[in-house]
Motif scaffolding. Structure first.
Motif, PDB file in Angstrom:
ATOM      1  N   ALA A 321      39.890  50.552  33.571  1.00 47.58           N
ATOM      2  CA  ALA A 321      39.859  49.128  33.950  1.00 47.58           C
ATOM      3  C   ALA A 321      40.132  48.293  32.701  1.00 47.58           C
ATOM      4  O   ALA A 321      39.522  48.514  31.653  1.00 47.58           O
ATOM      5  CB  ALA A 321      38.505  48.786  34.530  1.00 47.58           C
ATOM      6  N   GLU A 322      41.068  47.363  32.796  1.00 46.28           N
ATOM      7  CA  GLU A 322      41.434  46.519  31.653  1.00 46.28           C
ATOM      8  C   GLU A 322      40.937  45.094  31.921  1.00 46.28           C
ATOM      9  O   GLU A 322      41.173  44.548  33.004  1.00 46.28           O
ATOM     10  CB  GLU A 322      42.964  46.543  31.474  1.00 46.28           C
ATOM     11  N   ALA A 323      40.271  44.508  30.936  1.00 48.59           N
ATOM     12  CA  ALA A 323      39.725  43.154  31.119  1.00 48.59           C
ATOM     13  C   ALA A 323      40.850  42.121  31.140  1.00 48.59           C
ATOM     14  O   ALA A 323      41.796  42.203  30.346  1.00 48.59           O
ATOM     15  CB  ALA A 323      38.759  42.845  29.981  1.00 48.59           C
ATOM     16  N   VAL A 324      40.749  41.155  32.051  1.00 55.66           N
ATOM     17  CA  VAL A 324      41.751  40.088  32.144  1.00 55.66           C
ATOM     18  C   VAL A 324      41.360  38.975  31.175  1.00 55.66           C
ATOM     19  O   VAL A 324      40.178  38.645  31.045  1.00 55.66           O
ATOM     20  CB  VAL A 324      41.802  39.538  33.587  1.00 55.66           C
ATOM     21  N   ARG A 325      42.346  38.425  30.475  1.00 53.66           N
ATOM     22  CA  ARG A 325      42.081  37.286  29.584  1.00 53.66           C
ATOM     23  C   ARG A 325      42.807  36.046  30.096  1.00 53.66           C
ATOM     24  O   ARG A 325      43.817  36.153  30.785  1.00 53.66           O
ATOM     25  CB  ARG A 325      42.589  37.621  28.169  1.00 53.66           C
ATOM     26  N   ASP A 326      42.321  34.888  29.719  1.00 55.45           N
ATOM     27  CA  ASP A 326      42.889  33.630  30.203  1.00 55.45           C
ATOM     28  C   ASP A 326      44.366  33.465  29.854  1.00 55.45           C
ATOM     29  O   ASP A 326      45.117  32.830  30.583  1.00 55.45           O
ATOM     30  CB  ASP A 326      42.136  32.438  29.590  1.00 55.45           C
ATOM     31  N   ASP A 327      44.760  34.015  28.687  1.00 55.14           N
ATOM     32  CA  ASP A 327      46.152  33.807  28.263  1.00 55.14           C
ATOM     33  C   ASP A 327      47.095  34.901  28.775  1.00 55.14           C
ATOM     34  O   ASP A 327      48.242  34.976  28.343  1.00 55.14           O
ATOM     35  CB  ASP A 327      46.242  33.680  26.736  1.00 55.14           C
ATOM     36  N   TYR A 328      46.643  35.750  29.704  1.00 53.81           N
ATOM     37  CA  TYR A 328      47.529  36.784  30.259  1.00 53.81           C
ATOM     38  C   TYR A 328      48.382  36.204  31.388  1.00 53.81           C
ATOM     39  O   TYR A 328      47.967  35.303  32.110  1.00 53.81           O
ATOM     40  CB  TYR A 328      46.715  37.954  30.811  1.00 53.81           C
ATOM     41  N   MET A 329      49.590  36.792  31.533  1.00 57.80           N
ATOM     42  CA  MET A 329      50.516  36.329  32.572  1.00 57.80           C
ATOM     43  C   MET A 329      50.330  37.082  33.890  1.00 57.80           C
ATOM     44  O   MET A 329      50.548  36.523  34.976  1.00 57.80           O
ATOM     45  CB  MET A 329      51.954  36.520  32.064  1.00 57.80           C
ATOM     46  N   THR A 330      49.947  38.359  33.811  1.00 57.20           N
ATOM     47  CA  THR A 330      49.907  39.209  35.014  1.00 57.20           C
ATOM     48  C   THR A 330      49.185  38.563  36.202  1.00 57.20           C
ATOM     49  O   THR A 330      49.680  38.634  37.331  1.00 57.20           O
ATOM     50  CB  THR A 330      49.297  40.590  34.669  1.00 57.20           C
ATOM     51  N   PRO A 331      48.020  37.888  35.993  1.00 57.66           N
ATOM     52  CA  PRO A 331      47.358  37.288  37.151  1.00 57.66           C
ATOM     53  C   PRO A 331      48.175  36.179  37.810  1.00 57.66           C
ATOM     54  O   PRO A 331      47.890  35.803  38.948  1.00 57.66           O
ATOM     55  CB  PRO A 331      46.058  36.705  36.553  1.00 57.66           C
ATOM     56  N   HIS A 332      49.193  35.665  37.124  1.00 63.49           N
ATOM     57  CA  HIS A 332      49.998  34.566  37.676  1.00 63.49           C
ATOM     58  C   HIS A 332      51.305  35.060  38.291  1.00 63.49           C
ATOM     59  O   HIS A 332      52.211  34.280  38.554  1.00 63.49           O
ATOM     60  CB  HIS A 332      50.295  33.533  36.578  1.00 63.49           C
ATOM     61  N   VAL A 333      51.414  36.395  38.427  1.00 61.65           N
ATOM     62  CA  VAL A 333      52.652  36.995  38.934  1.00 61.65           C
ATOM     63  C   VAL A 333      52.429  37.537  40.339  1.00 61.65           C
ATOM     64  O   VAL A 333      51.413  38.168  40.613  1.00 61.65           O
ATOM     65  CB  VAL A 333      53.104  38.148  37.998  1.00 61.65           C
ATOM     66  N   GLU A 334      53.394  37.266  41.220  1.00 60.70           N
ATOM     67  CA  GLU A 334      53.400  37.921  42.535  1.00 60.70           C
ATOM     68  C   GLU A 334      54.577  38.891  42.559  1.00 60.70           C
ATOM     69  O   GLU A 334      55.696  38.505  42.223  1.00 60.70           O
ATOM     70  CB  GLU A 334      53.583  36.886  43.648  1.00 60.70           C
ATOM     71  N   LEU A 335      54.302  40.132  42.939  1.00 64.19           N
ATOM     72  CA  LEU A 335      55.371  41.131  43.081  1.00 64.19           C
ATOM     73  C   LEU A 335      55.732  41.153  44.563  1.00 64.19           C
ATOM     74  O   LEU A 335      55.000  41.700  45.382  1.00 64.19           O
ATOM     75  CB  LEU A 335      54.883  42.502  42.601  1.00 64.19           C
ATOM     76  N   GLU A 336      56.849  40.524  44.903  1.00 65.73           N
ATOM     77  CA  GLU A 336      57.127  40.286  46.331  1.00 65.73           C
ATOM     78  C   GLU A 336      57.946  41.368  46.996  1.00 65.73           C
ATOM     79  O   GLU A 336      57.869  41.540  48.212  1.00 65.73           O
ATOM     80  CB  GLU A 336      57.842  38.938  46.486  1.00 65.73           C
ATOM     81  N   GLY A 337      58.765  42.086  46.210  1.00 61.35           N
ATOM     82  CA  GLY A 337      59.584  43.106  46.864  1.00 61.35           C
ATOM     83  C   GLY A 337      60.317  43.965  45.857  1.00 61.35           C
ATOM     84  O   GLY A 337      60.529  43.572  44.709  1.00 61.35           O
ATOM     85  N   LEU A 338      60.681  45.158  46.313  1.00 63.86           N
ATOM     86  CA  LEU A 338      61.427  46.092  45.464  1.00 63.86           C
ATOM     87  C   LEU A 338      62.580  46.686  46.264  1.00 63.86           C
ATOM     88  O   LEU A 338      62.380  47.167  47.384  1.00 63.86           O
ATOM     89  CB  LEU A 338      60.494  47.232  45.007  1.00 63.86           C
ATOM     90  N   ALA A 339      63.781  46.625  45.676  1.00 60.92           N
ATOM     91  CA  ALA A 339      64.911  47.371  46.225  1.00 60.92           C
ATOM     92  C   ALA A 339      65.409  48.284  45.108  1.00 60.92           C
ATOM     93  O   ALA A 339      65.286  47.945  43.931  1.00 60.92           O
ATOM     94  CB  ALA A 339      66.018  46.410  46.648  1.00 60.92           C
ATOM     95  N   VAL A 340      65.931  49.439  45.471  1.00 63.08           N
ATOM     96  CA  VAL A 340      66.434  50.370  44.452  1.00 63.08           C
ATOM     97  C   VAL A 340      67.914  50.609  44.706  1.00 63.08           C
ATOM     98  O   VAL A 340      68.307  50.935  45.829  1.00 63.08           O
ATOM     99  CB  VAL A 340      65.668  51.706  44.490  1.00 63.08           C
ATOM    100  N   HIS A 341      68.721  50.413  43.644  1.00 64.40           N
ATOM    101  CA  HIS A 341      70.162  50.596  43.780  1.00 64.40           C
ATOM    102  C   HIS A 341      70.572  51.869  43.042  1.00 64.40           C
ATOM    103  O   HIS A 341      70.184  52.078  41.881  1.00 64.40           O
ATOM    104  CB  HIS A 341      70.908  49.388  43.209  1.00 64.40           C
TER     105      HIS A 341
END
Ligand code: PMP
Length: 346
Positions: A321-341
């Motif tokens: 488990a990794e602690a979240v910090r206020d200055d991290y971007m990951t919590p503000h990211v939505e991963l909406e979809g994946l396509a593979v070419h």
């Protein structure tokens, strides 16, 4: 590439192993960062022979060295490496029948050392007291100077390293983008030797006049920005303790920084939400791409590489488990979809 090899036995083995390296799929990730849509296109480098981007470089360096007569059958390959390069040379060396000796900092993940050994290579662990990364390069050089028939790939300075990416990864990426009718605005890659960012960058600049090319470093250990080792970080494979000879910062655009904890969180989410079991540097590259995309604005298209899988990091913080910090971007990211070419088959 095949025509430069003279010895038919070596040529045939190289051609065989080359069929397992490169031509990787392209991952197409639809994301939102702070509400802004960003499309990240990443080369899926775990699909290579030993599971990392470094197979491309190892194969190309060996090919060139055979062609130039610097490497002969039976020679020992001796390299200083933090991991993936050692695994690549150990495996490809085994295919070609070379003894392989790897000088490696002793704090790298246990999986990396076990993998190198599994290919029959010898590991020389180098402690912080013995000089760490720089010490391992010096020790590999000293070994080569003292013993006959030793080949030193010298991944931090060898022009065949970026050339591998300029002639394979870069053109593959361009062919895949053209099939999709997509024009990339930026490319970013974490710097280990710098081969990836310099080589792919050189090709993409020729292909797309407006593109920017960005090296990435850990915010905890900004070696590129400061010019020397500072701090510590957990993104194995990037930011060693110096700026490699291959890296020409004056040919690159701005340096992108990401936190190691943020990269771990992003790599964890790529696995748990999209089934992409990537390593920590892939999480870092994803964040770098999103950072650039957010600045470029709605609908931005940014390319990068996912350098390896999570398998070498099972005993590291990637699987805790990794602690979240206020200055991290990951919590503000939505991963909406994946396509593979699929690979464009060039
Ligand atoms: N990520 C990982 C996991 C790596 O092993 C490496 C190579 N050291 C890199 C990124 C960086 O690649 P390059 O050496 O081409 O800069």
């Amino acid at each position: 590439m095949n025509s430069i090899i003279l010895d038919p036995a070596v040529e045939s083995r190289l051609a065989s192993v080359a069929n397992l390296i490169g031509d990787t799929p392209l991952l197409d990730l639809a994301c939102k960062v702070n509400g802004i849509s960003v499309r990240v296109l990443a080369k899926h480098e775990m699909a290579n022979f030993t599971g990392s981007v470094k197979d491309r470089m190892a194969l190309h360096i060996i090919r060139r060295a055979y062609a130039d007569g610097r490497l002969k059958p039976g020679d020992t390959i001796a390299e200083a490496t933090s991991g993936n390069t050692g695994i690549s040379f150990a495996a490809i060396g085994r295919v070609l029948g070379h003894p392989v000796r790897i000088f490696m900092p002793d704090w790298m993940s246990r999986e990396r050392a076990l993998l190198v050994r599994s290919f029959g290579a010898e590991i020389i662990p180098v402690s912080k007291e013995e000089g760490g990364f720089l010490g391992s390069i010096e020790m590999a050089d000293a070994f080569a100077a003292a013993a006959p028939n030793v080949f030193r790939p010298q991944q931090f300075s060898c022009p065949s390293n970026p050339a591998a990416h300029e002639t394979s990864t870069g053109p593959e990426l361009e062919a895949q983008l053209r099939k999709l009718n997509v024009v990339p605005q930026a490319f970013v890659a974490g710097v280990g030797t710098g081969g990836t960012v310099m080589g792919i960058g050189a090709h993409l600049r020729k292909a797309y006049s407006g593109i920017t090319i960005h090296p990435l470093e850990p915010a905890n250990s900004p070696t590129l920005t400061t010019g020397h080792k500072v701090g510590t970080h957990r993104i194995q494979g990037i930011s060693d303790e110096f700026i490699p000879e291959i890296v020409k910062l004056d040919q690159l655009d701005s340096i992108v920084q990401v936190w190691d904890g943020d990269s771990i969180l992003m790599a964890q989410r790529l696995a748990s939400e999209l089934g992409l079991a990537v390593g920590i540097s892939s999480g870092a590259n994803m964040l770098g791409a999103l950072q650039l995309g957010e600045k470029l604005g709605e609908g931005a298209v940014v390319c990068t590489v996912f350098s390896d899988s999570n398998k070498k990091y099972l005993s590291t913080d990637l699987c805790s488990a990794e602690a979240v910090r206020d200055d991290y971007m990951t919590p503000h990211v939505e991963l909406e979809g994946l396509a593979v070419h699929a690979s464009a088959g060039i």
